[in-house]
Design an enzyme around this catalytic site. Sequence first.
Site, PDB file in Angstrom:
ATOM      1  N   ILE A  92     -10.771 -26.923 -52.944  1.00 59.78           N
ATOM      2  CA  ILE A  92      -9.741 -26.384 -53.852  1.00 59.78           C
ATOM      3  C   ILE A  92      -8.348 -26.616 -53.267  1.00 59.78           C
ATOM      4  CG2 ILE A  92      -8.895 -24.326 -55.070  1.00 59.78           C
ATOM      5  CD1 ILE A  92     -11.762 -23.189 -54.885  1.00 59.78           C
TER       6      ILE A  92
ATOM      7  N   ALA B 105     -11.228 -20.526 -45.149  1.00 56.89           N
ATOM      8  CA  ALA B 105     -12.342 -19.585 -45.009  1.00 56.89           C
ATOM      9  C   ALA B 105     -13.602 -20.337 -44.620  1.00 56.89           C
ATOM     10  CB  ALA B 105     -12.582 -18.848 -46.334  1.00 56.89           C
TER      11      ALA B 105
ATOM     12  N   TYR C 233     -20.896 -13.186 -45.988  1.00 61.34           N
ATOM     13  CA  TYR C 233     -19.763 -13.900 -46.617  1.00 61.34           C
ATOM     14  C   TYR C 233     -19.052 -12.974 -47.596  1.00 61.34           C
ATOM     15  CZ  TYR C 233     -17.139 -16.864 -49.845  1.00 61.34           C
ATOM     16  OH  TYR C 233     -16.149 -17.384 -50.646  1.00 61.34           O
TER      17      TYR C 233
ATOM     18  N   LYS D 202     -15.254 -11.308 -47.567  1.00 64.08           N
ATOM     19  CA  LYS D 202     -14.264 -11.517 -48.632  1.00 64.08           C
ATOM     20  C   LYS D 202     -13.769 -10.167 -49.171  1.00 64.08           C
ATOM     21  CE  LYS D 202     -13.061 -15.209 -49.924  1.00 64.08           C
ATOM     22  NZ  LYS D 202     -12.079 -16.171 -49.345  1.00 64.08           N
TER      23      LYS D 202
ATOM     24  N   VAL E  88     -24.128 -25.321 -55.096  1.00 72.09           N
ATOM     25  CA  VAL E  88     -25.402 -25.752 -55.689  1.00 72.09           C
ATOM     26  C   VAL E  88     -25.232 -27.036 -56.501  1.00 72.09           C
ATOM     27  CG1 VAL E  88     -25.134 -24.223 -57.717  1.00 72.09           C
ATOM     28  CG2 VAL E  88     -27.398 -24.965 -57.032  1.00 72.09           C
TER      29      VAL E  88
ATOM     30  N   GLY F 170     -31.170 -11.682 -50.545  1.00 75.16           N
ATOM     31  CA  GLY F 170     -29.787 -11.279 -50.855  1.00 75.16           C
ATOM     32  C   GLY F 170     -29.131 -12.102 -51.945  1.00 75.16           C
TER      33      GLY F 170
HETATM   34  N1  LIG Z   1     -15.613 -23.000 -54.308  1.00 72.01           N
HETATM   35  C1  LIG Z   1     -15.796 -21.863 -54.967  1.00 72.01           C
HETATM   36  O1  LIG Z   1     -16.651 -21.773 -55.862  1.00 72.01           O
HETATM   37  C2  LIG Z   1     -14.948 -20.656 -54.671  1.00 72.01           C
HETATM   38  C3  LIG Z   1     -15.020 -19.561 -55.539  1.00 72.01           C
HETATM   39  C4  LIG Z   1     -14.251 -18.432 -55.274  1.00 72.01           C
HETATM   40  C5  LIG Z   1     -13.446 -18.397 -54.163  1.00 72.01           C
HETATM   41  N2  LIG Z   1     -13.402 -19.460 -53.316  1.00 72.01           N
HETATM   42  C6  LIG Z   1     -12.513 -19.367 -52.147  1.00 72.01           C
HETATM   43  O2  LIG Z   1     -11.586 -20.445 -52.199  1.00 72.01           O
HETATM   44  C7  LIG Z   1     -11.267 -20.853 -50.879  1.00 72.01           C
HETATM   45  C8  LIG Z   1     -11.467 -22.357 -50.741  1.00 72.01           C
HETATM   46  O3  LIG Z   1     -12.834 -22.677 -50.993  1.00 72.01           O
HETATM   47  P1  LIG Z   1     -13.343 -24.179 -51.107  1.00 72.01           P
HETATM   48  O4  LIG Z   1     -14.461 -24.167 -52.086  1.00 72.01           O
HETATM   49  O5  LIG Z   1     -12.216 -25.088 -51.298  1.00 72.01           O
HETATM   50  O6  LIG Z   1     -14.005 -24.364 -49.684  1.00 72.01           O
HETATM   51  P2  LIG Z   1     -13.809 -25.475 -48.544  1.00 72.01           P
HETATM   52  O7  LIG Z   1     -14.825 -25.188 -47.489  1.00 72.01           O
HETATM   53  O8  LIG Z   1     -13.803 -26.830 -49.143  1.00 72.01           O
HETATM   54  O9  LIG Z   1     -12.346 -25.121 -48.029  1.00 72.01           O
HETATM   55  C9  LIG Z   1     -12.079 -24.183 -47.016  1.00 72.01           C
HETATM   56  C10 LIG Z   1     -11.139 -24.868 -46.036  1.00 72.01           C
HETATM   57  O10 LIG Z   1     -10.764 -23.934 -45.026  1.00 72.01           O
HETATM   58  C11 LIG Z   1     -10.750 -24.615 -43.790  1.00 72.01           C
HETATM   59  N3  LIG Z   1     -10.899 -23.648 -42.707  1.00 72.01           N
HETATM   60  C12 LIG Z   1     -12.012 -22.947 -42.385  1.00 72.01           C
HETATM   61  N4  LIG Z   1     -11.764 -22.161 -41.333  1.00 72.01           N
HETATM   62  C13 LIG Z   1     -10.462 -22.358 -40.988  1.00 72.01           C
HETATM   63  C14 LIG Z   1      -9.637 -21.839 -39.975  1.00 72.01           C
HETATM   64  N5  LIG Z   1     -10.111 -20.956 -39.077  1.00 72.01           N
HETATM   65  N6  LIG Z   1      -8.350 -22.250 -39.907  1.00 72.01           N
HETATM   66  C15 LIG Z   1      -7.862 -23.168 -40.790  1.00 72.01           C
HETATM   67  N7  LIG Z   1      -8.619 -23.707 -41.768  1.00 72.01           N
HETATM   68  C16 LIG Z   1      -9.905 -23.305 -41.865  1.00 72.01           C
HETATM   69  C17 LIG Z   1     -11.915 -25.586 -43.886  1.00 72.01           C
HETATM   70  O11 LIG Z   1     -11.872 -26.633 -42.944  1.00 72.01           O
HETATM   71  C18 LIG Z   1     -11.781 -26.062 -45.324  1.00 72.01           C
HETATM   72  O12 LIG Z   1     -10.949 -27.192 -45.417  1.00 72.01           O
HETATM   73  C19 LIG Z   1     -12.103 -20.010 -49.951  1.00 72.01           C
HETATM   74  O13 LIG Z   1     -11.319 -18.937 -49.470  1.00 72.01           O
HETATM   75  C20 LIG Z   1     -13.221 -19.491 -50.823  1.00 72.01           C
HETATM   76  O14 LIG Z   1     -13.722 -18.257 -50.360  1.00 72.01           O
HETATM   77  C21 LIG Z   1     -14.136 -20.595 -53.542  1.00 72.01           C
END
Ligand SMILES: NC(=O)c1ccc[n+]([C@@H]2O[C@H](COP(=O)([O-])OP(=O)(O)OC[C@H]3O[C@@H](n4cnc5c(N)ncnc54)[C@H](O)[C@@H]3O)[C@@H](O)[C@H]2O)c1
Length: 320
Positions: free
Chosen positions: A12, A78, A144, A148, A187, A274
Amino acid sequence: MRILITGGAGFIGSHLCDKYTKKGHNVICFDNFLSGNLLNVRHLLDYRNFKLINGDIRNVQDLEKVAPNLDVIFHLAAQIHVDRSYVEPKLTYDINVMGTQNVLETARLYDINRVIYASSSEVYGSSQYVPIDEKHPLCAPHPYGASKIAADRMCYAYAQTYGMDIPILRFFNTFGPRQRDLGYGGVISIFTRRVLSNLPPIVFGDGKQARDYVYIEDAVNGYDKVLNHKGQIKEPLNFGTGKAISIINLASMIIELCGKKGQLEPVFVDPRIGEIKNLIADASKAMKVLGWAPKYVFKDGLAEFINWYKKYGMEPRITL
Ligand SMILES: NC(=O)c1ccc[n+]([C@@H]2O[C@H](COP(=O)([O-])OP(=O)(O)OC[C@H]3O[C@@H](n4cnc5c(N)ncnc54)[C@H](O)[C@@H]3O)[C@@H](O)[C@H]2O)c1
């Protein structure tokens, strides 16, 4: 505007880097590449208003290096995988909770009044009613989701205590190009990889568990509406379509769109500990407050994702 995007090399975050770099803002993409991928942002390195920083939100000094003169932080960094949180609960806590605390405290100390936080629908746990509105109890059953919740509530507390503007966005399952399967994964990418490799999708339990899938362009549009909103958003907002897609349906659609109908069938295995049964959004508040509405029909988004995955989804990850 000077924008920091934590987790900017992820799925994202990289789409947000694209949007705001191409709009001419000064964007700092901050990522430690835990799950991020240089392929997601490599094309932006030629832009003078884009900067890629290899930094860790667990390390305050890393954040302090980029903090001066920021207008807004999009905080997405995250450890996002539920399965990984079972085996590495401490890592998940350290990044998602303590890391978020570091981001908030850095913002407070450096007078960065706005932090837009990527919370998640996973905070709700198994639905006590559907569709889920923002008043639904927060009772995630896995590390997780628990992490959050803690971070979501800490954002709320900072906004209340210090008067900071910290919109809390609870997106339901977001999908689209750049979502890869790294062993752990969403998934949709796991099923797509298996089906394209002529392997059946593996369904846990009876496959009736359902999710609400938001296409990435709708998600980015949601973020943009929040960024452009005049006035503080003081309560969390759900972002979802309100439409339920069961896992078994999802598996069938992916088989069909990959052209493997009649050749592959899902395989059923024991339910996962879970696993949340149904997560379907009531996003009427975001619609009312922001005028946001999802535009994508699920199957169209899925077809776009599969086209992308065929070309790029299995490329090896590159990190800094
Ligand atoms: N993908 C979904 O369906 C979804 C839905 C709701 C919320 N989110 C939230 O959106 C955010 C982004 O999710 P995503 O799907 O793009 O996941 P993603 O794993 O592609 O992106 C997370 C990014 O955070 C970076 N990261 C992890 N730990 C770090 C740290 N300690 N310091 C700096 N960077 C770090 C990772 O390298 C990665 O690039 C997350 O917070 C997630 O909880 C995602």
